[in-house]
Design an enzyme around this catalytic site. Structure first.
Site, PDB file in Angstrom:
ATOM      1  N   ASP A   1     -18.981 -25.076  61.139  1.00 18.01           N
ATOM      2  CA  ASP A   1     -19.784 -25.690  60.077  1.00 18.01           C
ATOM      3  C   ASP A   1     -20.031 -24.657  58.973  1.00 18.01           C
ATOM      4  O   ASP A   1     -20.731 -23.660  59.183  1.00 18.01           O
ATOM      5  CB  ASP A   1     -21.118 -26.185  60.651  1.00 18.01           C
ATOM      6  CG  ASP A   1     -21.880 -27.011  59.633  1.00 18.01           C
ATOM      7  OD1 ASP A   1     -22.112 -28.195  59.884  1.00 18.01           O
ATOM      8  OD2 ASP A   1     -22.229 -26.464  58.556  1.00 18.01           O
TER       9      ASP A   1
ATOM     10  N   ARG B   1     -24.407 -39.484  54.098  1.00 16.11           N
ATOM     11  CA  ARG B   1     -23.715 -40.669  54.576  1.00 16.11           C
ATOM     12  C   ARG B   1     -24.748 -41.660  55.128  1.00 16.11           C
ATOM     13  O   ARG B   1     -25.530 -41.307  56.008  1.00 16.11           O
ATOM     14  CB  ARG B   1     -22.734 -40.255  55.681  1.00 16.11           C
ATOM     15  CG  ARG B   1     -21.727 -41.313  56.049  1.00 16.11           C
ATOM     16  CD  ARG B   1     -20.667 -40.721  56.946  1.00 16.11           C
ATOM     17  NE  ARG B   1     -19.808 -39.825  56.197  1.00 16.11           N
ATOM     18  CZ  ARG B   1     -18.746 -40.230  55.502  1.00 16.11           C
ATOM     19  NH1 ARG B   1     -18.396 -41.492  55.486  1.00 16.11           N
ATOM     20  NH2 ARG B   1     -18.016 -39.364  54.841  1.00 16.11           N
TER      21      ARG B   1
ATOM     22  N   ASP C   1     -23.784 -24.046  58.011  1.00 15.75           N
ATOM     23  CA  ASP C   1     -24.522 -23.276  59.013  1.00 15.75           C
ATOM     24  C   ASP C   1     -24.088 -21.808  59.026  1.00 15.75           C
ATOM     25  O   ASP C   1     -24.905 -20.910  59.176  1.00 15.75           O
ATOM     26  CB  ASP C   1     -24.299 -23.886  60.405  1.00 15.75           C
ATOM     27  CG  ASP C   1     -25.116 -25.160  60.600  1.00 15.75           C
ATOM     28  OD1 ASP C   1     -26.073 -25.376  59.833  1.00 15.75           O
ATOM     29  OD2 ASP C   1     -24.768 -25.950  61.499  1.00 15.75           O
TER      30      ASP C   1
ATOM     31  N   THR D   1     -23.958 -48.045  56.987  1.00 12.31           N
ATOM     32  CA  THR D   1     -22.715 -48.434  56.295  1.00 12.31           C
ATOM     33  C   THR D   1     -21.678 -47.316  56.314  1.00 12.31           C
ATOM     34  O   THR D   1     -20.500 -47.558  56.048  1.00 12.31           O
ATOM     35  CB  THR D   1     -22.999 -48.780  54.822  1.00 12.31           C
ATOM     36  OG1 THR D   1     -23.440 -47.579  54.168  1.00 12.31           O
ATOM     37  CG2 THR D   1     -24.062 -49.843  54.684  1.00 12.31           C
TER      38      THR D   1
HETATM   39  N1  URA Z   1     -17.680 -29.512  57.197  1.00  5.88           N
HETATM   40  C1  URA Z   1     -17.763 -28.308  57.804  1.00  5.88           C
HETATM   41  O1  URA Z   1     -18.665 -27.520  57.533  1.00  5.88           O
HETATM   42  N2  URA Z   1     -16.825 -27.990  58.713  1.00  5.88           N
HETATM   43  C2  URA Z   1     -15.807 -28.812  59.040  1.00  5.88           C
HETATM   44  O2  URA Z   1     -14.974 -28.450  59.855  1.00  5.88           O
HETATM   45  C3  URA Z   1     -15.740 -30.070  58.385  1.00  5.88           C
HETATM   46  C4  URA Z   1     -16.688 -30.391  57.473  1.00  5.88           C
END
Ligand code: URA
Length: 208
Positions: free
Chosen positions: A199, A103, A202, A107
């Site tokens: 995530d 991203r 991760d 912008t």
């Molecule tokens: N990406 C992720 O890894 N977890 C989320 O909750 C949203 C986007």
């Protein structure tokens, strides 16, 4: 309007609950992502076209069927990679491309930084893979980038989705079917799905 398939099979739901659990470690998380992707793939391939073939059994000839279209998997880097192996276990001949997006900090527009697609991807049934459909910004941009390269037959496959992401993809790309193992409540101010699983990248790779 695109179809939304929420897969409520008990095997998928049980594995999703283990996946969400914060005490699930990286190794088990990776295994679960792979297994759930395999189970979703079973459903997402339900309507693939077949061609009739002749089969010689040890006793006689009979008619059989084979999938008649080529399949391409396009994981969105990096978390989508966690889903590839599970799908390849069912479709070992699938070709695998990759797409990477970030991203733009000013912008906030998604920018493609990597894209390598299978040759003849425009003639294939393409599955875009990303475990998390949160805001839908990345998913919608990935679909758009593929469409700009002439790819038409696209399904979007994720493990977890938020209503915001579903709405965005459905309004930008009403022709694309979405397969997900669960539809959660929404996203928080940081873009994470709630209740979600944290995530995905991760947790797959043990990074922070
Ligand atoms: N990406 C992720 O890894 N977890 C989320 O909750 C949203 C986007």
């Amino acid at each position: 309007m695109s179809n939304l398939y929420i897969l409520e099979h008990p095997l998928i739901q049980s594995k999703m609950s283990l996946l969400r659990d914060t005490s699930t470690g990286n190794k088990e998380f990776r295994e679960l992502v792979k297994e759930i992707a395999t189970l979703i793939c079973y459903e997402a391939t339900k309507n693939l076209p077949l061609k009739t073939i002749e089969v010689n059994t040890p006793l006689s000839k009979t008619k059989g069927s084979l999938i008649s279209t080529e399949i391409g998997l396009i994981p969105i880097l990096r978390a989508g990679m966690g889903m590839v192996e599970g799908i390849l276990s069912l479709i070992p001949n699938a070709k695998v491309g990759h797409i990477g997006l970030y991203r733009d900090p000013e912008t906030l527009m998604p920018i493609e930084y990597y894209c390598k697609l299978p040759i003849d991807a425009d003639k294939m049934e393409i599955f875009i893979l990303d475990p998390m459909l949160a805001t839908g910004g990345t998913a919608s941009a990935a679909i758009q980038f593929l469409k700009e390269r002439g790819i038409k037959n696209i399904k979007f496959i994720c493990l977890l989705s938020a209503p915001e992401g579903i709405k965005k993809v459905q309004s930008d790309h009403p022709d694309i079917d979405i397969y997900t193992a669960a539809l959660d409540d929404g996203i928080n101010e940081h873009g994470y799905i709630i209740p979600g699983l944290g995530d995905a990248g991760d947790r797959l790779y043990g990074t922070k």
